[in-house]
Scaffold this motif. Sequence first.
Motif, PDB file in Angstrom:
ATOM      1  N   LEU A   1       0.821  -1.208   0.000  1.00 54.57           N
ATOM      2  CA  LEU A   1       0.000   0.000   0.000  1.00 54.57           C
ATOM      3  C   LEU A   1       0.855   1.259   0.000  1.00 54.57           C
ATOM      4  CD1 LEU A   1      -3.078   0.355  -0.073  1.00 54.57           C
ATOM      5  CD2 LEU A   1      -2.369  -1.973   0.458  1.00 54.57           C
ATOM      6  N   VAL A   2       2.013   1.224   0.674  1.00 52.45           N
ATOM      7  CA  VAL A   2       2.924   2.373   0.628  1.00 52.45           C
ATOM      8  C   VAL A   2       3.349   2.628  -0.818  1.00 52.45           C
ATOM      9  CG1 VAL A   2       5.217   3.222   1.284  1.00 52.45           C
ATOM     10  CG2 VAL A   2       3.768   2.131   2.993  1.00 52.45           C
ATOM     11  N   LEU A   3       3.717   1.567  -1.526  1.00 49.35           N
ATOM     12  CA  LEU A   3       4.137   1.714  -2.927  1.00 49.35           C
ATOM     13  C   LEU A   3       2.991   2.205  -3.800  1.00 49.35           C
ATOM     14  CD1 LEU A   3       6.346  -1.491  -3.466  1.00 49.35           C
ATOM     15  CD2 LEU A   3       7.015   0.766  -2.641  1.00 49.35           C
ATOM     16  N   ILE A   4       1.809   1.678  -3.558  1.00 50.87           N
ATOM     17  CA  ILE A   4       0.643   2.078  -4.360  1.00 50.87           C
ATOM     18  C   ILE A   4       0.330   3.558  -4.153  1.00 50.87           C
ATOM     19  CG2 ILE A   4      -1.861   1.772  -4.592  1.00 50.87           C
ATOM     20  CD1 ILE A   4      -1.376  -1.247  -4.040  1.00 50.87           C
ATOM     21  N   LEU A   5       0.408   4.031  -2.924  1.00 54.00           N
ATOM     22  CA  LEU A   5       0.153   5.448  -2.663  1.00 54.00           C
ATOM     23  C   LEU A   5       1.225   6.321  -3.306  1.00 54.00           C
ATOM     24  CD1 LEU A   5      -1.071   5.373   1.041  1.00 54.00           C
ATOM     25  CD2 LEU A   5      -2.418   5.908  -0.986  1.00 54.00           C
ATOM     26  N   LEU A   6       2.455   5.849  -3.311  1.00 56.60           N
ATOM     27  CA  LEU A   6       3.532   6.602  -3.960  1.00 56.60           C
ATOM     28  C   LEU A   6       3.331   6.672  -5.467  1.00 56.60           C
ATOM     29  CD1 LEU A   6       6.684   5.367  -2.003  1.00 56.60           C
ATOM     30  CD2 LEU A   6       5.722   7.665  -1.990  1.00 56.60           C
ATOM     31  N   SER A   7       2.602   5.706  -6.028  1.00 56.13           N
ATOM     32  CA  SER A   7       2.362   5.723  -7.477  1.00 56.13           C
ATOM     33  C   SER A   7       1.497   6.914  -7.890  1.00 56.13           C
ATOM     34  CB  SER A   7       1.686   4.423  -7.931  1.00 56.13           C
ATOM     35  OG  SER A   7       0.318   4.386  -7.540  1.00 56.13           O
ATOM     36  N   LEU A   8       0.867   7.587  -6.909  1.00 52.16           N
ATOM     37  CA  LEU A   8       0.124   8.820  -7.207  1.00 52.16           C
ATOM     38  C   LEU A   8       1.085   9.976  -7.446  1.00 52.16           C
ATOM     39  CD1 LEU A   8      -2.699   8.547  -4.501  1.00 52.16           C
ATOM     40  CD2 LEU A   8      -2.772   7.816  -6.884  1.00 52.16           C
ATOM     41  N   GLU A   9       2.389   9.678  -7.361  1.00 54.41           N
ATOM     42  CA  GLU A   9       3.487  10.627  -7.621  1.00 54.41           C
ATOM     43  C   GLU A   9       3.658  11.657  -6.515  1.00 54.41           C
ATOM     44  OE1 GLU A   9       3.170  12.196 -11.560  1.00 54.41           O
ATOM     45  OE2 GLU A   9       2.946  10.214 -12.466  1.00 54.41           O
ATOM     46  N   HIS A  10       3.105  11.344  -5.354  1.00 60.01           N
ATOM     47  CA  HIS A  10       3.349  12.161  -4.167  1.00 60.01           C
ATOM     48  C   HIS A  10       3.024  11.314  -2.944  1.00 60.01           C
ATOM     49  CE1 HIS A  10      -0.986  12.490  -3.635  1.00 60.01           C
ATOM     50  NE2 HIS A  10      -1.100  12.998  -4.855  1.00 60.01           N
ATOM     51  N   TYR A  11       3.546  11.726  -1.812  1.00 58.83           N
ATOM     52  CA  TYR A  11       3.217  11.093  -0.538  1.00 58.83           C
ATOM     53  C   TYR A  11       2.622  12.196   0.318  1.00 58.83           C
ATOM     54  CZ  TYR A  11       3.848   7.757   3.353  1.00 58.83           C
ATOM     55  OH  TYR A  11       3.645   6.866   4.398  1.00 58.83           O
ATOM     56  N   SER A  12       1.375  12.521   0.025  1.00 58.20           N
ATOM     57  CA  SER A  12       0.735  13.674   0.654  1.00 58.20           C
ATOM     58  C   SER A  12       0.443  13.402   2.123  1.00 58.20           C
ATOM     59  CB  SER A  12      -0.572  14.021  -0.069  1.00 58.20           C
ATOM     60  OG  SER A  12      -1.578  13.088   0.270  1.00 58.20           O
ATOM     61  N   ALA A  13       0.108  14.468   2.839  1.00 56.51           N
ATOM     62  CA  ALA A  13      -0.221  14.329   4.254  1.00 56.51           C
ATOM     63  C   ALA A  13      -1.424  13.408   4.442  1.00 56.51           C
ATOM     64  CB  ALA A  13      -0.489  15.704   4.862  1.00 56.51           C
ATOM     65  N   HIS A  14      -2.404  13.490   3.539  1.00 57.60           N
ATOM     66  CA  HIS A  14      -3.564  12.595   3.620  1.00 57.60           C
ATOM     67  C   HIS A  14      -3.138  11.144   3.437  1.00 57.60           C
ATOM     68  CE1 HIS A  14      -6.317  15.829   3.967  1.00 57.60           C
ATOM     69  NE2 HIS A  14      -6.333  16.186   2.698  1.00 57.60           N
ATOM     70  N   SER A  15      -2.205  10.889   2.510  1.00 59.28           N
ATOM     71  CA  SER A  15      -1.725   9.525   2.278  1.00 59.28           C
ATOM     72  C   SER A  15      -1.056   8.980   3.537  1.00 59.28           C
ATOM     73  CB  SER A  15      -0.742   9.500   1.111  1.00 59.28           C
ATOM     74  OG  SER A  15      -1.384   9.829  -0.111  1.00 59.28           O
TER      75      SER A  15
END
Length: 711
Positions: free
Chosen positions: A205-219
């Motif tokens: 899930l960490v990798l999948i969220l990073l695929s949004l091209e950011h690691y936002s505060a919400h992520s």
Amino acid sequence: MASWAPKLPSFGHAKSSEKDETSLTTLLTAEQCADLTFLIATITASMRQSLLDTFTAEEAPADSKIEKSKEDALKSAPSDLDKEDKVKKERQSREEDARKELAQVEVQELKKEMLRYFDGWRGKVIGRVGEIVNSREEAKEQAKHVEGKQVQQIVKKSEAGMTSIHSLDAKDADEEKAFRNIYPPVPNALTHLDEAKRALVLHSLVLILLSLEHYSAHSRILILHLTSSLNLELSVLKKDEETVAQGLLEAASQQLNADAETKKAAEASQTSRKWKVGLAGVAGAALIGVTGGLAAPLLAAGVGSVMGGLGLGATAAAGYLGTLAGSTVLVGGLFGAYGAKMTGKAMDAYAREVEDFAFIPIHRSQDPKHQDNESRRLRVAIAVSGWLREPEEVSKPWRYIGKGTEGFALRYELEALLKLGHSLETLVTSAAWGYAKKKIIEQTVFAALSAALWPLGLLKVATIVDNPFSVAKFRAEKAGEVLADALINKVQGERPVTLVGYSLGARLIFSCLQKLADRKAFGLVENVVLLGAPCPSDATDWRRMRAVVSGRVVNVFSKQDYILGFLYRTSSVQLGVAGLQPVVGVHGVQNVDVTDLVDGHLQYRFITGSVLRKIGFEDVDVAEVKRAEAELNKQKEEEEQERRKNEKQTDGEGEDKEKLEGEVQKKSEQSIFQLMQEKTQNLDIAGFLAGGRKDNHGHEGAQAQQKSEMK
């Protein structure tokens, strides 16, 4: 860059032929994959509800100091009927004020934009997760069936956890206890998996969220909720974040080196164009790196190999990262161009707006100019001091911030903060202050403010601190606006930021968050902690702050902070002072009363780490906290000795104002002289010359530093 990335495989259950390595769909059954998407839908719905609650009036807690004092005053009315009537009218008045505030156009506009941003982020997350484990349509359909009752329960548990945090004992397990309280686990079937599999699900899930091209505060907040719900310790997530950060940067660095060699070879070849095309064919895609871009397939393979070492297959890892796996530009952007944006020449423009504005790595090992990728992190902490007695105190008070996050101290307006620090130090060791404190020690700060109980002897010498405080306060507000602009322009990269500050450092952060709210900038700030904040405690301002913070908003206050009360005595206090009282009426704001620990404003410099540890904050170095606490005890003894010495020379009422001003001037001159020495000797006190400020003292040194960097 996204359009140049190679076509990455899908991992849906329908494509069993592709189950050649460990992935979520080989790890989980189809039913468990559905459970995972529903869990994410439930958590994100609770996050949305928590933000939405920000824009509903919150009843003040029964033990609120403000409400209790008001009602006690009303109860002094002559008859029982009058008492009840007055209390009822007071409550109705508060409710009416809250309704009027919430109905304002600007408040409703902020709410609308906040929800628009969050819903856009949530839609991308649910769609991306569905794309990996089942289907976008199925995931979106599940999101529609999340029960509102369950969401409300999660939010209430989280708020209850925050209100009880400050009572925790300072033990090593506090961080874990606080984590469970603030991010209560959501019941799900995945907890029956063994721990190794649950850890692999979290990693995916960490990798999948990073695929949004950011690691936002919400992520980051979503990942914290997932960690708790998967019954994993916070340390598992933090270790995974460190490993992923290092893996991404290592693969990107290798690609950049390979790309440079490829370009060099191509330029040396007389048939370079044909050679490029031929190599591109071998690689399976356009070798963009040769023409100044990126060799996406090679980078994806490198990232996949590094990430695959954590348990996932290399192809699955690269697939989960999506376009991020194929672009060194995106990887560099995620980390703020490998950290250089926060410490390099990119900060010059901000330094022109605010004197000495620069980010200083708290730990030498995390300075991008001195270390490799091992010190890079997926999270950033920015700490802000509120006054200084020596230049080193820009970063020295913040050494307790552990290396689990990439820590920076914000340096701004050194001369103004040094002058304020010496003024405060001189005041608290003066006979006048000792005499005043004895007179008001049995009163609350607010009683002293309202009843004007400050002794005349103290008021006579007030200017030694009033002017420096006013000047530094104004400049801190300006620096806060500049910080907001820097965050919006992503000097930190695409990573969540935690902001911590005491005294005027808290005022700076307050100003920053107000500006972020003005500019509708969401998803940037993960957590905020303000200690002894010289700023209003009214609901309107804190509601705006809460709207732009994805995680915790903490107000640390002391009812006996006489220095802050004295500094505020000539200011408008009808809206309250956050550093002296709890903030009421705003959901999601955590109030921490440290009255038993703090009876002097200058003590925040030493107890910040201790306070954050007690409230279960992440990444607090226990050894540094103990060192600071020992330093505080020593500081108290020295102050007491100096005060007794001064009391022997005067009765407290006839304090020599000129003498005190002379002491402040002498200390300030010594600090400025030390500062100038360090600048001209190029000792780079927390990166001063790299910050790019040029003046009569450091102009040549700054130029030399810049020439050196250019080479």
